[in-house]
Structure formats: structure tokens, C-alpha cells
Design an enzyme around this catalytic site. Sequence first.
Site, PDB file in Angstrom:
ATOM      1  N   SER B  36      29.589  44.245  28.651  1.00  0.00           N
ATOM      2  CA  SER B  36      28.939  43.732  29.856  1.00  0.00           C
ATOM      3  C   SER B  36      27.448  43.648  29.602  1.00  0.00           C
ATOM      4  O   SER B  36      26.875  44.531  28.979  1.00  0.00           O
ATOM      5  CB  SER B  36      29.221  44.671  31.041  1.00  0.00           C
ATOM      6  OG  SER B  36      28.327  44.384  32.094  1.00  0.00           O
ATOM      7  N   LYS B  90      42.637  37.999  38.818  1.00  0.00           N
ATOM      8  CA  LYS B  90      42.977  36.808  39.585  1.00  0.00           C
ATOM      9  C   LYS B  90      41.698  36.125  40.049  1.00  0.00           C
ATOM     10  O   LYS B  90      40.730  36.829  40.308  1.00  0.00           O
ATOM     11  CB  LYS B  90      43.857  37.182  40.780  1.00  0.00           C
ATOM     12  CG  LYS B  90      43.140  38.009  41.877  1.00  0.00           C
ATOM     13  CD  LYS B  90      42.908  37.204  43.122  1.00  0.00           C
ATOM     14  CE  LYS B  90      41.855  37.668  43.984  1.00  0.00           C
ATOM     15  NZ  LYS B  90      41.485  37.102  45.201  1.00  0.00           N
TER      16      LYS B  90
END
Lengths: 311, 311
Positions: B36, B90
Site C-alpha cells: 500500500s 466486490k
Amino acid sequence: MSAIRIGIVGFGKIARDQHLPALNDNPAYELVAVASPSRVPDSLPHYTSMTAMLDAVPEMDAVALCVPPAVRYGLASEALARGCHVLLEKPPGATLAEVGELERQARVADRTLFASWHSRHAPAVAPAREWLKSRRIIGVDIEWKEDVCVWHPGQDWIWEPGGMGVFDPGINALSIATAILDEPFFFREGVLAVPDNRQAPIAADLGFASAAGYPVNAAFDFRQQGPQIWDIHIETDGGKLTLSKGGSQLLVDGELQLEAPEQEYPGLYQRFAELIGRGEHDVDASPLRHVADAFLLGRRVIVDPFHWQRD
Amino acid sequence: MSAIRIGIVGFGKIARDQHLPALNDNPAYELVAVASPSRVPDSLPHYTSMTAMLDAVPEMDAVALCVPPAVRYGLASEALARGCHVLLEKPPGATLAEVGELERQARVADRTLFASWHSRHAPAVAPAREWLKSRRIIGVDIEWKEDVCVWHPGQDWIWEPGGMGVFDPGINALSIATAILDEPFFFREGVLAVPDNRQAPIAADLGFASAAGYPVNAAFDFRQQGPQIWDIHIETDGGKLTLSKGGSQLLVDGELQLEAPEQEYPGLYQRFAELIGRGEHDVDASPLRHVADAFLLGRRVIVDPFHWQRD
């Protein structure tokens, strides 16, 4: 192999102008009947519904569905269940979910399902694909610009939800691009211009990227005056290929290489017969999927209202 | 079987709140590193990109992609090519075209690709599916109504193209419906209410039909005041099943049958481990496909502008 006994379902303009002559000219088929609530030529056995036709002619091998997309799923599902091979006009359904389910049903029924895209059978498409195979692509520009008042006069359905607006012709360009480019491409960003008084786009400016990273840009416009444009330009390390006039001309660096009369539907029915002969399917929903992706991800801008009567 | 060495890619709220504890609590996994650009807890090896992480830890078995949808395809493609199993948060991609291509790449790479839908692991979902198996469904009503100012405060991206507006929570309902209903359903018609100053719908009223013909209606609304509603009602010949509170309660004819604490991400990671163990995929794009179909076919109506500050 004996002729494929086929029935046409839906007898609108595309069935009369394209499907009927293509079937009559192809000895691989025997056109047995037509199902349509409207009048058909007296020379053809006629039924008012597909169900009535299949009841009367149970030995039918195949049907060609030339009905509007909204009713295609139910008819295709019934025809497959009754043992028929099925040809779908473009687009193969109103929704992607239906097309996915039809593909499953065709596998279960062990019948050929052919989601046809007539533009893929334009004469320069296969040669273009061949030419591109030995070149590295740098970028693709699609220009699909026509006057909706000339090509779809008074057809209000094209502006309704599901009518797809300028994507109705634009999907033909996408069906060619997905056929000639060796790798997939993905919608990234773009603008859909929607008239203030309509639901569907009158123009679209679309940015796709290929899996390898080259750009695929598409400009669709229904407001084209003067020369009508249905061109795909592909810049490669070995020159610039242009598919022009909807795929009937192929040019390299501006020099005409091939020009042939339009023969889309004969080629389409040849392909259907081959698929049936080999027991195969061809259910490529990718052109419709690109349209759905563009509707999902595109930015909408409202433009001037559209009216059929221009002053 | 030794633990699956996994790296988290993207370390926003969902990764910190859900993925991290679910992985720490599951002995099937060894959380090896985080990639990240932003800060992560000091206790975890940290790399500023997935590429740097995989270079430094070539023995990584799997990655969980918790990055925004727009960058998911490139990272998933790279991770599969480098031999990692991939879990996608998702929705599995920004476009359906990307998801289709990732599925192909996963098959070629022979790695597990898991397009996860966390709501499918809510405690009452599997029991609901089981209960429905022996009943005939008459109709389905989905109500998914929440206050966007409470659940997505200030998140302007949700109103942008691709942000999907009320379909961001609504796709969770569709992921449950597609999991518990045995047969497919298709979008038929519906209305997307789009604020005058935004791109994405604030509410949607959607009509689907199942392959067998029963209706599946869905009402999504981001303007819900008072009680928040995440319910699915299924009328059957053996009573009415209700999945309530996002799938954490199951009721039959209004009587509570089951209530359990939220355990979605532990269940999701259990499923991913099982898929890896069996060498299988789970790439069900159908919830995203329904959203794309609704954007393609839905009628847009313009409603009042939306502003975060309410008076």
C-alpha cells in the site's frame, strides 16, 4: 449432408431484405416456413407464432430469430428446448444475463446457438484480421458517424431504454473491432451525449485500452451531415490499416487493397451452417458487453433536444 | 497442508476492518505482508506496491486485492502471471470485459481466482438457500434502503461514473439473490433516479423476471431516513421467507428462525482457502452483470440535486 430445414421468426425489414434472399441463395438450407403475426409472401408457409410453426413442422432443424431483442430470450429458449439450432440477430438479447443463460441452455440441449454479428461478415474483415496478425498494433481509432434521420427515420424506439441510441450502429463497429483485434480491450472512460428529451445517447466518445495497453478510441455520432463515415483505423509498426465503408474496403497507408460488394448475410448463413455441421456454438457477447460497460461507466452529458423534423 | 502465504494489496478501511482480522484469525493463512502506498501497522512487513512486495517475497501464494475497482484488473493480471491465487473484493472489476478476461487468464495460469461477494457469507444466506430448495417460489421483493449520509459520508466518488450510486450497496442484495435463487433472473424494466447534479442513481426501482417467470423486484434507495432496511422477501408455496438486516436474520412468515452475528469475512476467507485447496475458481460476475443490464436498459429520471449538507 441434407439441407438444414429452417424457419424465419419475425418478418420485418431485416428478414425480408437480408435473411430471405441469403437463405434462398444457399443450398445448405431449405427455408420451410415463416412465423410472424404480420403478412408474408404467399409463396411461403406462414404461421402466426413460432410455437404454431414448430407444432406444425416438428422436423424443423433451425430457426432464425429476427424479432426485437426484448422477446428474443423466450423464443430462443423455447426453440432450443424443442431441439432447434438457433440463430440470433444482433444484439443477441436485451440483457447480458439472458445471453449467458441461453448459452448454458444451448450446451444442455446440445444444439448450436449462433449470436450473429452481421458486420463481421463484411468482405474486408477477415483480410484485415489476417493482415494484422504479423504486425504490432500501436492504436485504434473507430469513427462511426451517420445521420439518424436518414438511416432510422421516425424510429422512436431507438431513443427508448434498450434502443441504445447511437450504439445501435456503434455496436456493429465494436463487433468488427472485437473480431479483428487479437487481444481483448476494456472500457476506461468516455462521454455519452444524451438529448435533453431522450433516453439514449445521440453521440459517444469512448476510450478503451487493450490488455497490452494500446488505446482503442471510438467516436459514434448520429448527427453526421454530408459524407457518412463507418471507418476503423489501426496504426501498426507496419503501416496504417483502414477498414472503410463498414468493412467493405481495406486500405493500407491510404492505398486501396480490397473492395468488394456487401455480402454480409450470405457469409453469416455460411458460418451458421458450418457451426451446425461441427456441432459448435458461437455466442460472443463481447460487443454488447462493451456497450453495457460504457453505459455503466460512461459520463452522461445532456445535449440539445432531438426532434425528427429539422428546419 | 501448510498455511497459504498471503499479502493484502490496498490498505483502506475495508482491509483494516475486515480483511486483516479475518486473516489473523484463520490458521489456514499466514499474512506475510501488505502492499500500500499509505501507512500500515508497524507489525506487518510493508511495501509501497504489489510489484515490490512480490519481488521481495517471491514465495507468496496469494494476494487479496482491496484496491479500488479501476486498478483491480492490472494488479490481478500481474499477480496471476506471477503465480499467485487472487481474491477480488466486490465488485470484481470496473467493467465486465475485464472480469471475463481475468477468468481466462486464471485458467491459463492454473491459479484460483475468487470474485468475492462478502454479503453471500452472511449467516442466514446458506440456510435461506437450503430452505428454498424444497419450495416453489412465487415472487421476490428486495428492499435495500439506507441513508447515504450515514454510510458513505462525503464519499463523492460514489456519485461519479463507476461509483454506481445506490447500486454500491444494492449490488450486495443482488449478490445474495443470485446466490439463494436456484434459477437465473433477467432485468426487464425499471427506473433509475439520478440527482440533477450527479452522475449515479440515488434510487432505483427494478423489475426482473426469473427464467420460470416469477417476478424479482428490487427497490434501492439512498435517501432512507429512520430505520435502515436491507431485506429480501421471498413468497413461496410453503410460506414467506425473509432475509433481514443484510442476511443476518432469517424469518419465516414473520417468525425469527435464525439470528447470528455478522461473520462475512471469516466465511469469505474460508471459501477462498477451500477453492485454493481444490484448485477451483469462483468468478461469478452475475451481480455486476445485473447492474450493467439495469444501466443499459433502465429509464433515467432526473430528481432533486443531492448535497451532503442537509438542513
